[in-house]
Design a protein around this motif. Structure first.
Motif, PDB file in Angstrom:
ATOM      1  N   ILE A  74     -19.624 -13.301  18.926  1.00  0.00           N
ATOM      2  CA  ILE A  74     -19.508 -12.101  18.122  1.00  0.00           C
ATOM      3  C   ILE A  74     -17.748 -11.853  18.028  1.00  0.00           C
ATOM      4  O   ILE A  74     -17.343 -11.737  19.510  1.00  0.00           O
ATOM      5  N   PRO A  75     -17.006 -11.604  17.083  1.00  0.00           N
ATOM      6  CA  PRO A  75     -15.632 -11.431  17.335  1.00  0.00           C
ATOM      7  C   PRO A  75     -15.383  -9.945  17.968  1.00  0.00           C
ATOM      8  O   PRO A  75     -16.262  -8.914  17.771  1.00  0.00           O
ATOM      9  N   VAL A  76     -14.437  -9.836  18.843  1.00  0.00           N
ATOM     10  CA  VAL A  76     -13.976  -8.641  19.378  1.00  0.00           C
ATOM     11  C   VAL A  76     -13.134  -8.279  18.326  1.00  0.00           C
ATOM     12  O   VAL A  76     -12.041  -8.635  18.156  1.00  0.00           O
ATOM     13  N   LEU A  77     -13.375  -6.716  17.635  1.00  0.00           N
ATOM     14  CA  LEU A  77     -12.754  -6.426  16.861  1.00  0.00           C
ATOM     15  C   LEU A  77     -11.184  -5.483  17.144  1.00  0.00           C
ATOM     16  O   LEU A  77     -10.512  -5.382  16.259  1.00  0.00           O
ATOM     17  N   GLY A  78     -11.179  -5.388  18.349  1.00  0.00           N
ATOM     18  CA  GLY A  78     -10.247  -4.357  18.824  1.00  0.00           C
ATOM     19  C   GLY A  78     -10.687  -3.663  20.303  1.00  0.00           C
ATOM     20  O   GLY A  78     -11.601  -3.873  20.571  1.00  0.00           O
ATOM     21  N   ILE A  79      -9.503  -3.465  20.855  1.00  0.00           N
ATOM     22  CA  ILE A  79      -9.564  -2.531  22.216  1.00  0.00           C
ATOM     23  C   ILE A  79      -8.884  -1.250  21.945  1.00  0.00           C
ATOM     24  O   ILE A  79      -7.601  -1.115  21.813  1.00  0.00           O
ATOM     25  N   LEU A  80      -9.615  -0.319  22.054  1.00  0.00           N
ATOM     26  CA  LEU A  80      -9.335   1.177  22.152  1.00  0.00           C
ATOM     27  C   LEU A  80      -8.860   1.535  23.454  1.00  0.00           C
ATOM     28  O   LEU A  80      -9.267   1.607  24.488  1.00  0.00           O
ATOM     29  N   PRO A  81      -7.269   2.250  23.425  1.00  0.00           N
ATOM     30  CA  PRO A  81      -6.868   2.372  24.752  1.00  0.00           C
ATOM     31  C   PRO A  81      -7.632   3.747  25.041  1.00  0.00           C
ATOM     32  O   PRO A  81      -7.992   4.615  24.197  1.00  0.00           O
ATOM     33  N   SER A  82      -7.577   4.142  26.429  1.00  0.00           N
ATOM     34  CA  SER A  82      -8.038   5.609  26.668  1.00  0.00           C
ATOM     35  C   SER A  82      -7.027   6.416  26.305  1.00  0.00           C
ATOM     36  O   SER A  82      -5.665   6.026  26.591  1.00  0.00           O
ATOM     37  N   PHE A  83      -7.226   7.561  25.987  1.00  0.00           N
ATOM     38  CA  PHE A  83      -6.400   8.489  25.501  1.00  0.00           C
ATOM     39  C   PHE A  83      -6.919   9.937  25.490  1.00  0.00           C
ATOM     40  O   PHE A  83      -8.327  10.042  25.545  1.00  0.00           O
ATOM     41  N   ASP A  84      -6.136  10.806  25.608  1.00  0.00           N
ATOM     42  CA  ASP A  84      -6.337  12.244  25.710  1.00  0.00           C
ATOM     43  C   ASP A  84      -6.903  12.840  24.171  1.00  0.00           C
ATOM     44  O   ASP A  84      -5.978  12.759  23.545  1.00  0.00           O
ATOM     45  N   LEU A  85      -7.958  13.131  24.090  1.00  0.00           N
ATOM     46  CA  LEU A  85      -8.511  13.626  22.911  1.00  0.00           C
ATOM     47  C   LEU A  85      -9.060  14.913  23.026  1.00  0.00           C
ATOM     48  O   LEU A  85     -10.193  15.245  23.912  1.00  0.00           O
ATOM     49  N   LYS A  86      -8.669  15.903  22.264  1.00  0.00           N
ATOM     50  CA  LYS A  86      -9.427  17.452  22.232  1.00  0.00           C
ATOM     51  C   LYS A  86     -10.635  17.612  21.578  1.00  0.00           C
ATOM     52  O   LYS A  86     -10.915  18.325  21.189  1.00  0.00           O
ATOM     53  N   ILE A  87     -11.306  16.491  21.619  1.00  0.00           N
ATOM     54  CA  ILE A  87     -12.807  16.429  20.948  1.00  0.00           C
ATOM     55  C   ILE A  87     -13.713  15.864  21.851  1.00  0.00           C
ATOM     56  O   ILE A  87     -13.438  14.504  22.173  1.00  0.00           O
ATOM     57  N   GLU A  88     -14.473  16.380  22.569  1.00  0.00           N
ATOM     58  CA  GLU A  88     -15.472  15.920  23.345  1.00  0.00           C
ATOM     59  C   GLU A  88     -16.402  14.825  23.005  1.00  0.00           C
ATOM     60  O   GLU A  88     -16.751  15.319  22.185  1.00  0.00           O
ATOM     61  N   ASP A  89     -16.796  13.886  23.646  1.00  0.00           N
ATOM     62  CA  ASP A  89     -17.556  12.952  22.933  1.00  0.00           C
ATOM     63  C   ASP A  89     -19.150  13.382  23.146  1.00  0.00           C
ATOM     64  O   ASP A  89     -19.391  14.181  23.910  1.00  0.00           O
ATOM     65  N   GLU A  90     -19.985  12.735  22.556  1.00  0.00           N
ATOM     66  CA  GLU A  90     -21.290  12.979  22.402  1.00  0.00           C
ATOM     67  C   GLU A  90     -21.659  14.582  21.947  1.00  0.00           C
ATOM     68  O   GLU A  90     -20.890  15.233  21.248  1.00  0.00           O
ATOM     69  N   ASP A  91     -22.553  15.024  22.581  1.00  0.00           N
ATOM     70  CA  ASP A  91     -23.129  16.492  22.337  1.00  0.00           C
ATOM     71  C   ASP A  91     -22.522  17.638  23.188  1.00  0.00           C
ATOM     72  O   ASP A  91     -23.141  18.703  23.181  1.00  0.00           O
ATOM     73  N   ILE A  92     -21.588  17.406  23.842  1.00  0.00           N
ATOM     74  CA  ILE A  92     -20.791  18.652  24.555  1.00  0.00           C
ATOM     75  C   ILE A  92     -19.545  18.685  23.994  1.00  0.00           C
ATOM     76  O   ILE A  92     -18.554  19.059  24.603  1.00  0.00           O
ATOM     77  N   VAL A  93     -19.818  18.711  22.497  1.00  0.00           N
ATOM     78  CA  VAL A  93     -18.428  19.086  21.787  1.00  0.00           C
ATOM     79  C   VAL A  93     -17.856  20.012  22.196  1.00  0.00           C
ATOM     80  O   VAL A  93     -16.614  20.199  22.027  1.00  0.00           O
ATOM     81  N   PHE A  94     -18.533  21.335  22.448  1.00  0.00           N
ATOM     82  CA  PHE A  94     -18.084  22.521  22.330  1.00  0.00           C
ATOM     83  C   PHE A  94     -18.272  22.931  24.017  1.00  0.00           C
ATOM     84  O   PHE A  94     -17.244  23.670  24.598  1.00  0.00           O
ATOM     85  N   GLY A  95     -19.437  22.618  24.464  1.00  0.00           N
ATOM     86  CA  GLY A  95     -19.486  22.921  25.843  1.00  0.00           C
ATOM     87  C   GLY A  95     -19.344  24.617  26.098  1.00  0.00           C
ATOM     88  O   GLY A  95     -18.962  24.857  27.437  1.00  0.00           O
ATOM     89  N   ASN A  96     -19.854  25.488  25.179  1.00  0.00           N
ATOM     90  CA  ASN A  96     -19.519  26.851  25.490  1.00  0.00           C
ATOM     91  C   ASN A  96     -21.062  27.435  24.841  1.00  0.00           C
ATOM     92  O   ASN A  96     -21.326  27.201  23.720  1.00  0.00           O
ATOM     93  N   GLU A  97     -21.737  28.343  25.712  1.00  0.00           N
ATOM     94  CA  GLU A  97     -22.835  29.004  25.149  1.00  0.00           C
ATOM     95  C   GLU A  97     -22.585  29.890  24.122  1.00  0.00           C
ATOM     96  O   GLU A  97     -23.404  30.133  23.041  1.00  0.00           O
TER      97      GLU A  97
END
Length: 282
Positions: free
Chosen positions: A218-241
């Motif tokens: 299967i082709p590898v379509l790309g390598i995404l670098p680790s980077f600082d993103l102010k959107i958290e992954d999955e469902d802890i997007v906000f993390g605030n009650e």
């Protein structure tokens, strides 16, 4: 009537970046002038986006809707399981708490129909549907009746991009193992691999890319670098009650929405630079 093109993002495990990659691809397609919507059949999350009428979906699909520059809809996440501390989890179906307890195995056929009906409503309205899988597609004890990963991909005959997080380690085993445990029909649906969260120069992983392609075919379509993103992954997007029960992004103020849009634009630029996926998107 034009039916939307469907692309599915699956991962070798939970937390490898599926939600973020869907959001970035959604914004990239929108920047190209396409009408796009996100979709996740089933999300297990205690972090809800609540509509003014009290209906709810997982926050990650609301963020993805923002990436598409559209209003969230319950069709984007027709089933959500909300864990409750020391209690039985709550099942949310089409935005509403179900009148029965969670038993996905027993209710499999009914829930599968809910998922397909929601997807069919969306695909009539948009050019593209970006579908997010859940967890791993090769949880073998659950695989027979699942309708959120390869069960859904085979039903829709959707091309799949498989994501793995290299920062965790074991990227060769996780990718090769995932592909090896799929049956031939499922394997044929995987059109590309994305390596996520790479530290350093992606060119330094050239040999690794070749090894993965030789192992998986299967082709590898790309390598995404680790980077600082102010959107958290999955469902802890906000993390605030306090934020969990807000009714719309407008509740956070224009500055928050502006920051979110800037981050989504930055994400799309990163993907356009590092991923070779135009043959699947256009």
């Amino acid at each position: 009537m034009v039916i939307a093109k469907t692309i599915m993002i699956q991962g070798t495990a939970s937390g490898v970046g599926k939600s973020t990659i869907v959001a970035g691809l959604c914004r990239l397609l929108v920047q190209k002038g396409c009408r796009v919507a996100p979709f996740k059949a089933l999300n297990t999350s205690d972090n809800s986006y609540v509509f003014p009428n009290g209906q709810q979906i997982a926050c990650s699909q609301a963020i993805q809707a923002q990436a598409c520059k559209i209003q969230p809809s319950t069709d984007m996440n027709p089933i959500m399981i909300k864990p409750v501390l020391n209690k039985y989890p709550v099942l949310i179906v089409n935005g509403e708490p179900a009148a029965f307890q969670v038993d996905v195995k027993k209710q499999n056929q009914m829930l599968k129909q809910v998922v397909l009906q929601a997807f069919q409503r969306l695909e009539k309205q948009y050019d593209y549907i970006l579908v997010e899988g859940a967890g791993s597609p090769v949880e073998l004890n659950l695989k027979q009746n699942e309708f959120v990963n390869m069960g859904l991909a085979t039903q829709l005959q959707a091309p799949v991009l498989l994501v793995s997080d290299i920062d965790r380690g074991g990227v060769f085993a996780s990718l090769y193992g995932t592909v090896a445990l799929l049956n031939s029909e499922e394997r044929n649906l995987i059109k590309g691999i994305i390596i996520n969260k790479f530290h350093g120069d992606p060119q330094s992983f050239f040999d690794g890319t070749q090894i993965l392609q030789n192992l998986t075919k299967i082709p590898v379509l790309g390598i995404l670098p680790s980077f600082d993103l102010k959107i958290e992954d999955e469902d802890i997007v906000f993390g605030n009650e306090d934020i969990k029960t807000k009714e719309s992004f407008a509740c956070y103020g224009a500055s928050y929405v502006s920051l979110l849009d800037q981050e989504l634009d930055r994400l799309a630029q990163l993907f356009e630079k590092h991923l070779q996926i135009s043959q699947f998107l256009f």
